[in-house]
Design a protein around this motif. Structure first.
Motif, mmCIF file in Angstrom:
data_model
loop_
_atom_site.group_PDB
_atom_site.id
_atom_site.type_symbol
_atom_site.label_atom_id
_atom_site.label_comp_id
_atom_site.label_asym_id
_atom_site.label_seq_id
_atom_site.Cartn_x
_atom_site.Cartn_y
_atom_site.Cartn_z
ATOM 1 N N LYS A 375 0.871 -1.176 0.000
ATOM 2 C CA LYS A 375 0.000 0.000 0.000
ATOM 3 C C LYS A 375 0.906 1.223 0.000
ATOM 4 O O LYS A 375 1.798 1.323 0.835
ATOM 5 C CB LYS A 375 -0.850 0.038 1.273
ATOM 6 C CG LYS A 375 -1.715 -1.186 1.453
ATOM 7 C CD LYS A 375 -2.571 -1.042 2.696
ATOM 8 C CE LYS A 375 -3.465 -2.271 2.826
ATOM 9 N NZ LYS A 375 -4.503 -2.095 3.814
ATOM 10 N N GLU A 377 1.182 5.619 -0.634
ATOM 11 C CA GLU A 377 0.544 6.907 -0.903
ATOM 12 C C GLU A 377 1.070 7.434 -2.228
ATOM 13 O O GLU A 377 2.187 7.114 -2.631
ATOM 14 C CB GLU A 377 0.869 7.909 0.212
ATOM 15 C CG GLU A 377 0.201 7.547 1.515
ATOM 16 C CD GLU A 377 0.486 8.557 2.621
ATOM 17 O OE1 GLU A 377 1.179 9.566 2.374
ATOM 18 O OE2 GLU A 377 0.013 8.328 3.748
ATOM 19 N N HIS A 414 -2.998 5.031 -2.263
ATOM 20 C CA HIS A 414 -3.761 5.814 -1.292
ATOM 21 C C HIS A 414 -3.421 7.292 -1.436
ATOM 22 O O HIS A 414 -2.317 7.639 -1.838
ATOM 23 C CB HIS A 414 -3.453 5.338 0.131
ATOM 24 C CG HIS A 414 -3.940 3.949 0.388
ATOM 25 N ND1 HIS A 414 -5.080 3.685 1.109
ATOM 26 C CD2 HIS A 414 -3.452 2.745 -0.005
ATOM 27 C CE1 HIS A 414 -5.263 2.361 1.151
ATOM 28 N NE2 HIS A 414 -4.283 1.774 0.487
ATOM 29 N N GLU A 415 -4.386 8.099 -1.052
ATOM 30 C CA GLU A 415 -4.205 9.548 -1.148
ATOM 31 C C GLU A 415 -3.054 9.995 -0.240
ATOM 32 O O GLU A 415 -2.829 9.386 0.819
ATOM 33 C CB GLU A 415 -5.488 10.214 -0.678
ATOM 34 C CG GLU A 415 -5.721 11.547 -1.322
ATOM 35 C CD GLU A 415 -7.190 11.937 -1.159
ATOM 36 O OE1 GLU A 415 -7.447 13.141 -1.131
ATOM 37 O OE2 GLU A 415 -8.050 11.044 -1.049
ATOM 38 N N SER A 416 -2.388 11.023 -0.662
ATOM 39 C CA SER A 416 -1.266 11.538 0.132
ATOM 40 C C SER A 416 -1.724 11.846 1.558
ATOM 41 O O SER A 416 -2.742 12.484 1.766
ATOM 42 C CB SER A 416 -0.756 12.799 -0.574
ATOM 43 O OG SER A 416 0.216 13.392 0.206
ATOM 44 N N GLY A 417 -0.977 11.344 2.531
ATOM 45 C CA GLY A 417 -1.285 11.631 3.933
ATOM 46 C C GLY A 417 -2.361 10.746 4.548
ATOM 47 O O GLY A 417 -2.768 10.961 5.689
ATOM 48 N N SER A 418 -2.812 9.713 3.795
ATOM 49 C CA SER A 418 -3.933 8.949 4.346
ATOM 50 C C SER A 418 -3.538 7.641 5.035
ATOM 51 O O SER A 418 -4.313 7.073 5.792
ATOM 52 C CB SER A 418 -4.957 8.661 3.235
ATOM 53 O OG SER A 418 -4.364 7.800 2.277
ATOM 54 N N LEU A 419 -2.341 7.167 4.820
ATOM 55 C CA LEU A 419 -1.947 5.922 5.510
ATOM 56 C C LEU A 419 -1.558 6.244 6.951
ATOM 57 O O LEU A 419 -1.054 7.332 7.231
ATOM 58 C CB LEU A 419 -0.768 5.256 4.789
ATOM 59 C CG LEU A 419 -1.077 4.517 3.488
ATOM 60 C CD1 LEU A 419 0.212 3.972 2.861
ATOM 61 C CD2 LEU A 419 -2.059 3.368 3.708
#
Ligand code: AMP
Ligand code: ZN
Length: 437
Positions: A375, A377, A414-419
């Protein structure tokens, strides 16, 4: 139980004689090692300049440890002790970076290796009447050719089946009357699941035994495979730096793996202090090969955690037994039998400018097999709602990873900053496979 020994004089040799033999072989291996650029320097720094500097087995302590990184630094020929024209084969395994650890074999090295393998296979009760289906990867990985040659040495009919494709495997078992299998434990479990799906009747198969190795598994897993497939399962341990399989193997008592001490010197140390642990305690296995002239490796840090049994085995063999490997002292993951270092994955994804700053490696069970999901970002410049560049990026990550680690991973963007971000040390690997060892 009636035990069978391929090399009875050596397998049941009184310990005193075995240790004397080890000392002779160690001296010879030192002589060989001194011919390599790497050990010439390493050993002379430690004051070892000839075989005569090793007088007792305790002198082993004077030899510095060798690591996977050393092998990498010595790539390609720093560990080669014979002229190149005497080398007849190489095998290689992945390292923490792109440089593979490469082991070279002379003709007599291959013969020795086949001999140790044959000792294992015969000791597990097989003989020339058996039909052996070797369901493991052939190629640079040592499991394929290692078992293949050992099987031929015993005189079995060897089917070089290779890994995967359960349908084809069942067909071969039926067509050729296979009696012995070799695979990773996860593939053996997977085979059972597929057997039901494919409607293959157990009665249509002649399998009696299976060798399972290349990755850690528990006693419960062994029992499960034995119950489901109705075969006797024997644990097989080895690593490419020490030839491959054939280092340690279970006899018919199935109580620990005999390590062939005329071919390998084994020590168990505390991985932090590198001091020997007390007899029977768990630590990192250190191995010195005593049966190879092309690529000597002394006091190799296997990173595998195990312990010695302190009692002799009922089978009469005098070579000590190791407990099942319970884990590693580094972060190497073994995914369906393939070694993967998280750093290899990081190197690939962090090298792509479209990838953002956070990633997570997830390893889980998918039925009997392991599944790897990466996964990651995406960089803030890329928008999540434009699917074309995203799909292209996904494919690029997949392909590059596959080329680097030989595993086809699932990739999630995943969107930047979402993990999730952890406080303190980042948690980059989530391994949810049951740890039942
Ligand atoms: P390779 O050099 O690619 O053959 O990988 C060797 C590594 O696989 C060993 O150092 C162990 O970590 C692992 N391995 C091999 N056989 C076993 C086994 N029977 N049980 C647990 N781990 C194993
Ligand atoms: Zn035994």
């Amino acid at each position: 139980m009636e035990f069978q020994y391929r090399d009875p004089e050596i397998e049941k040799m009184p310990r005193e004689e075995l240790l004397a033999l080890q000392l002779q072989k160690l001296k010879t291996e030192i002589e060989i090692a001194l011919r390599t650029p790497f050990y010439k320097e390493r050993l002379s720094k430690a004051g070892i300049k000839s075989r005569d500097d090793i007088r007792t087995l305790d002198d082993l302590n004077r030899i510095p440890f060798t690591t996977k990184n050393d092998l990498r630094d010595g790539f390609p020929y720093g560990f080669l002790a014979i002229p190149k024209e005497e080398v007849v084969r190489l095998h290689a395994s992945s390292g923490t970076t792109g440089v593979p650890t490469t082991i070279y074999f002379s003709r007599s090295d291959l013969k020795n290796w086949a001999g140790f393998m044959a000792r294992c296979i015969y000791g597990a009760g097989c003989n020339k009447t058996d039909v052996f289906q070797n369901m493991i990867t052939y190629g640079l990985f040592t499991g394929g050719l290692g078992f293949h040659q050992g099987g031929e040495e015993v005189g079995m009919l060897v089917i070089p089946a290779g890994a995967g494709n359960t349908g084809r495997q069942f067909k071969m078992m039926q067509d050729y009357g296979t009696t012995v299998l070799h695979a990773t434990p996860s593939f053996l479990l997977h085979l059972e699941t597929k057997m039901k799906e494919a409607g293959v009747e157990r009665e249509s198969l002649s399998i009696k035994r299976a060798f399972a190795g290349a990755e850690p598994y528990s006693e419960d897993t062994r029992k499960r495979i034995e119950a489901l497939l109705k075969v006797d399962v024997y644990n097989s341990y080895g690593l490419s730096e020490m030839n491959g399989p054939g280092v340690a193997f279970e006899c018919q008592c199935k109580a620990g793996l005999h390590i062939w001490e005329d071919g390998y010197m084994a020590e168990i140390v505390n991985p932090d202090t590198l001091e020997p642990v007390k007899d029977g305690e768990t630590g990192e296995l250190i191995l010195t090969i005593l049966c190879r002239e092309a690529t000597p490796i002394l006091r190799y840090r296997t990173r595998d955690l195990t312990s010695f049994y302190t009692q002799p085995c009922e089978c009469g063999r005098t070579h000590r037994r190791l407990r099942r490997i319970t884990g590693r002292s580094d972060d190497m993951l073994i995914i369906n039998g393939v070694n993967v270092f998280p750093s290899q994955i990081e190197e690939v994804i962090m090298g792509m400018k479209e990838v953002g700053n956070n990633y997570l490696i997830v390893v889980e069970k998918d039925g009997a097999l392991d599944r790897l999901t990466v996964k990651t970002e995406i960089s803030a410049e890329i928008f999540m709602d434009d699917s074309r560049p995203l799909n292209a990026l996904k494919d690029k990550i997949k392909e590059t990873l596959q080329a680097s680690i030989s595993i086809n991973p699932r990739v999630e963007l995943h969107e930047s900053g979402s993990l999730p971000v952890t406080e303190g040390k980042a948690v980059r690997v989530k391994d949810t496979r049951p740890k039942d060892v």
